[in-house]
Design an enzyme around this catalytic site. Structure first.
Site, PDB file in Angstrom:
ATOM      1  N   GLU A   9      20.217   7.963  26.827  1.00 58.56           N
ATOM      2  CA  GLU A   9      20.166   6.999  25.882  1.00 58.56           C
ATOM      3  C   GLU A   9      20.921   5.401  25.917  1.00 58.56           C
ATOM      4  OE1 GLU A   9      21.067  10.126  24.864  1.00 58.56           O
ATOM      5  OE2 GLU A   9      20.677  10.294  22.670  1.00 58.56           O
ATOM      6  N   ASP A  82      20.957  13.090  24.013  1.00 59.50           N
ATOM      7  CA  ASP A  82      21.833  13.921  23.430  1.00 59.50           C
ATOM      8  C   ASP A  82      20.988  15.247  22.976  1.00 59.50           C
ATOM      9  OD1 ASP A  82      23.657  11.962  23.679  1.00 59.50           O
ATOM     10  OD2 ASP A  82      23.563  11.335  21.499  1.00 59.50           O
ATOM     11  N   ASP A  84      21.363  16.609  19.927  1.00 61.54           N
ATOM     12  CA  ASP A  84      21.070  16.754  18.510  1.00 61.54           C
ATOM     13  C   ASP A  84      19.545  16.320  18.284  1.00 61.54           C
ATOM     14  OD1 ASP A  84      20.997  14.158  18.827  1.00 61.54           O
ATOM     15  OD2 ASP A  84      22.587  13.617  17.661  1.00 61.54           O
ATOM     16  N   GLU A  86      17.973  14.008  16.808  1.00 65.05           N
ATOM     17  CA  GLU A  86      17.540  12.738  17.318  1.00 65.05           C
ATOM     18  C   GLU A  86      17.262  12.588  18.733  1.00 65.05           C
ATOM     19  OE1 GLU A  86      16.477  10.386  15.373  1.00 65.05           O
ATOM     20  OE2 GLU A  86      17.334  11.362  13.707  1.00 65.05           O
ATOM     21  N   TYR A 282      32.426   7.713  23.969  1.00 66.96           N
ATOM     22  CA  TYR A 282      31.337   7.208  23.026  1.00 66.96           C
ATOM     23  C   TYR A 282      32.144   6.979  21.710  1.00 66.96           C
ATOM     24  CZ  TYR A 282      26.765   6.343  21.468  1.00 66.96           C
ATOM     25  OH  TYR A 282      25.718   5.652  20.751  1.00 66.96           O
ATOM     26  N   ARG A 284      30.067   6.524  18.725  1.00 65.50           N
ATOM     27  CA  ARG A 284      29.439   6.893  17.617  1.00 65.50           C
ATOM     28  C   ARG A 284      29.213   8.619  17.722  1.00 65.50           C
ATOM     29  NH1 ARG A 284      26.613   1.574  18.045  1.00 65.50           N
ATOM     30  NH2 ARG A 284      25.726   2.466  20.015  1.00 65.50           N
ATOM     31  N   HIS A 327      28.666  15.025  20.988  1.00 62.19           N
ATOM     32  CA  HIS A 327      29.653  14.236  22.001  1.00 62.19           C
ATOM     33  C   HIS A 327      30.845  14.906  21.918  1.00 62.19           C
ATOM     34  CE1 HIS A 327      26.499  11.171  20.980  1.00 62.19           C
ATOM     35  NE2 HIS A 327      26.509  11.043  22.265  1.00 62.19           N
TER      36      HIS A 327
END
Length: 775
Positions: A9, A82, A84, A86, A282, A284, A327
């Site tokens: 990403e 990632d 997850d 999303e 990271y 977020r 993460h």
DNA sequence: CAGTGAGCGAGCTTCCGCTTGACTT
């Protein structure tokens, strides 16, 4: 021909990974989602099983073109977004948009950016998990349906360009509810009694009970006059303190707000820069996890710096609702780096992250708490002194976590040695009037904390959500001056009781979130017509369903259908049946005219009104805008009536009238057809002529300082002093003066050179409240 | 620096989550 293409990403992540993988691998970034529902339309066919219509937005076209080109030239494509939902959806959209051949595409995931983790991931590829993708589609579609069907109702029933949504509307509700608690709060006073005793050294002890009023306080001090004070009990209790877990997005925002005074958005911008510079992982994330290499590095660091005794390996379990663990926690990339280069704000944020991470791997602090009870011979009440001695500082050597409590004195003193049965002398006893505290208004950071507790919003959206509710005007972030409050003090000293009165400032607020009238009206409208959507548990409930979809036990379209059918009926009904909502409140009657006085939201904001429109007599009501800080909800009749005293004529100065009014830019003084703004602390309803003249003089002085230089060669060229410092103005356009240049000595030629080299920033005016957005 | 919801009226506004620049102010 590229052997391997890895897509992640974030470009910073791509850079790091590329280093680990060597030259057979090219690593590219998708910059987040590459496509989404259309921004203009609903983008969902509610007739055809909620088929989403995905669009590649203009700012993503370039990325997609590039990826298309490289994928064609690559043998194997590794989708490494990632883990997850999303991230899974990003991988799926990439497959669809880039038309990837299944045979040469692999899906891989890793939870930490370390060489081992990545190589391990490459060894264990899998397919795209369509159920997880579907859970994301359900989330996306639900949010779109809620946002795009409710917002237009608000445009019709309240005001254009408003918005509602699963996350923002609950955030506003929290703030509105809290404000109502504050409005309803009645402060009560009591007397807190503190004894100043004398052991080997002086020490303080508080009375075990608060006293109701001054009479009780005096009565108690009377008893103390002739009392003896004896130590009745001494208890020592060892206790421990454990370090806080490493940072997540939300806790970083909270601590940076409390310790460094950063706004949530500021913290994120700084963290982004630290991340891009390779200093931190990271930013977020909702994970508390530290990679094995990080734990090892922390261990080495701590042992080297503080010794074996200070080290204690800890792992933390993520407790926040809806955490997706894609993460690591936020930590320094290299734990042996105690400081980094950068701006002072970046350095301070880095230091905070470093300390918190290191502390999380350190030993507990050992504390001995001592409590001493002191009897009053003529009263059943006792004094209690508590002391704390840190016996081993452990992690406290590096870091302690702050709290939101704004308690006065939480500092625990060190007590002298005291023995049970021992008599102590008293130097003085002071009974101070105190007041119960109203519930605290939210700060940005405490709102984030609350949202996270409710499982609402994600690490990537906390900061943008706050911007949204501020930009819509639902909420204001403000400082408010406090008011003066008198309080009584009764003192017993040298056998004499005296009382005195003091004044303190109370209720001052700094950078707190206040609801606006619009925010309250919109909230009440939503609570009335869409109680389910703005329920604090709505997100948690739908999240459970998303989870069921994610494990393949439910069709996403079925879930959406069950939600949408009744929801849409309610939307139609609300459109048809609900009244126009203007938050009207009738305050009473104007004693002068006997006409009714009311407040409501008008075309240009909150307004007070005396009388009604009467079409027969042609009579029109009088209007006056509410002042900043006044709410429809809480304004009194007297306050509303006072608004009609504006504009106020204060008499003449230098032969011209001095008039106080409130206009588009707030309260002002008008004199000789010139306007000067009132300061925050000035009240237009009570400001005196002296103060107004002061403002006029001050304004004149400012204006005279505005002009730094003019030039004979060119009348349209000026060097001016503005709000942002000196600048060059030329033909109605503005230009920055380069750093290190003295504006007073700029020559005509130098100015023209600066102008040539710079794009003009001609003072384009933005509409207030409109979000600035790149085109 | 004033106005305080319509009656001629186009076309616009809006969600949440994933990402980074490009921009003033």
């Amino acid at each position: 021909m590229t052997e391997n293409l890895v897509i992640v990403e974030s470009p910073a992540k791509a850079k790091t990974i590329e280093k680990f993988l060597g030259k057979d691998f090219t690593v590219k970034s998708s910059f987040g989602h590459i496509r989404d529902l259309s921004k203009k339309k609903l983008g969902i066919d509610t007739e055809k099983n909620y088929k989403p219509e995905y669009i590649i937005s203009d700012d993503k076209k370039k990325v997609v073109e590039e990826l298309k080109k490289i994928t064609k030239e690559s043998k194997t494509i590794w989708l490494a977004s990632d883990e997850d939902r999303e991230g899974e959806a990003i991988a799926w959209h990439l497959c669809e948009v880039l038309k990837l051949d299944k045979a040469k595409t692999r899906r891989i995931v890793f939870h930490e950016i370390t060489k081992d983790a990545i190589l391990n991931a490459i060894q264990n590829p899998r397919d795209i998990n369509q159920s997880l993708v579907n859970a994301q589609q359900a989330r996306r579609v639900l949010d779109r349906l809620v946002g795009f069907e409710i917002s237009p109702i608000l445009w019709k029933k309240v005001k254009p360009a408003l918005s509602a949504g699963r996350v923002q509307s609950v955030a506003v509700r929290l703030i509105v509810d809290r404000e109502r608690e504050v409005i309803a709060f009645n402060s009560e006073s009591f007397f807190k009694v503190t004894g100043f005793f004398q052991g080997k050294t002086p020490f303080k002890a508080d009375l075990s009970e608060k006293l109701k009023n001054q009479k009780d306080a005096i009565a108690f001090l009377e008893l103390c006059k002739t009392s003896d004070f004896q130590v009745s009990n001494v208890t020592k209790k060892p206790s421990k303190r454990t370090p806080a877990p490493p940072f997540t997005t939300s806790t970083l925002q909270q601590e940076a707000s409390r310790k460094l005074n950063f706004s949530v958005a500021q913290t994120m911008t700084l963290a982004q820069r630290l991340y891009e510079a390779g200093h931190i992982t990271y930013m977020r994330t909702d994970s508390l996890n530290l990679s094995a290499t990080a734990i090892e590095a922390a261990k080495n660091m701590i042992i080297k710096e503080f010794g074996e005794k200070y080290h204690h390996t800890r792992t933390f379990k993520t407790k926040s609702k809806g955490a997706q663990e894609a993460h690591e926690a936020i930590r320094p990339t290299y734990l042996d780096k105690q400081k980094v280069s950068g701006t002072s704000a970046e350095q301070r944020l880095y230091e905070l992250i470093w300390k918190r991470t290191i502390a999380s791997q350190m030993s507990e602090a050992l504390v001995e708490k001592t409590t001493v009870n002191i009897n009053v011979s003529k009263s059943p009440l006792t004094f209690i002194a508590s002391g704390e001695v840190i016996q081993f500082d452990g992690f406290l050597r590096v870091y302690f976590e702050s709290t939101d409590d704004e308690l006065e004195d939480t500092t625990k003193d060190i007590l002298p040695q005291l023995i049970k049965g021992q008599n102590v002398d008293v130097n003085q006893i002071v009974a101070t009037q105190r007041f119960t505290q109203k519930p605290p208004r939210f700060t940005e950071a405490s709102l984030v904390k609350k949202l996270e507790e409710l499982g609402i919003g994600r690490p990537s959206t906390y900061a943008p959500t706050i911007s949204t509710i501020l930009n819509r005007g639902y909420v204001l972030k403000e400082d408010r001056p406090g008011t003066e409050r008198k309080y009584q003090i009764v003192t017993l000293k040298n056998g004499k009781i005296t009382d005195s009165e003091k004044v303190e400032q109370t209720g001052a607020e700094k950078a707190k979130l206040f609801p606006s009238d619009i925010g309250m009206v919109v909230n009440d409208f939503l609570v009335e017509h869409f109680p389910k959507i703005v329920d604090f548990n709505f997100t948690a409930t739908v999240e459970k369903e998303f989870d069921t979809i994610a494990i393949g036990k439910k069709e996403w379209t079925e879930m959406i259908d069950k939600f949408y059918k009744p929801f849409h009926v309610n939307v139609e009904k609300t459109l048809k049946e609900s009244d126009y909502s203007k938050g009207e409140r009738v305050l009473g009657n104007d004693p002068k005219s006997g006409k009714s006085v009311s407040v409501r939201i008008g075309r240009f904001g909150p307004v007070a009104q005396i009388g009604e429109t009467n079409s027969e007599t042609g009579e029109k009501p009088q209007y006056a805008s509410l002042l900043k800080g006044q709410l429809i909800e809480s304004i009194t009749l007297e306050e509303a009536l006072a608004l009609f005293n504006l504009p106020r004529n204060l008499g003449e100065y230098e032969g011209k009238e001095v008039v106080i009014g409130v206009g588009r830019f707030g309260p002002y003084v008008r004199h000789n057809s010139k306007f000067f703004s009132l300061k925050k602390t000035d009240d237009p309803l009570t400001i005196t002529k002296e103060r107004a003249v002061e403002l006029i003089e001050e304004g004149r002085k400012k204006a005279s300082e505005r002009l730094i230089q003019t030039f004979k060669e060119e009348p349209e060229l000026q060097v001016l002093n503005g709000r942002w410092g000196p600048y060059i103005s030329f033909k109605k356009a503005n230009y920055k003066i380069p750093k290190g240049t003295d504006p007073k000595t700029l020559s005509y030629e130098e100015c023209m050179k600066i102008i040539e080299q710079q794009p003009a920033t001609n003072g384009k005016k933005r509409k207030p409240g409109v979000k600035s957005k790149a085109k």
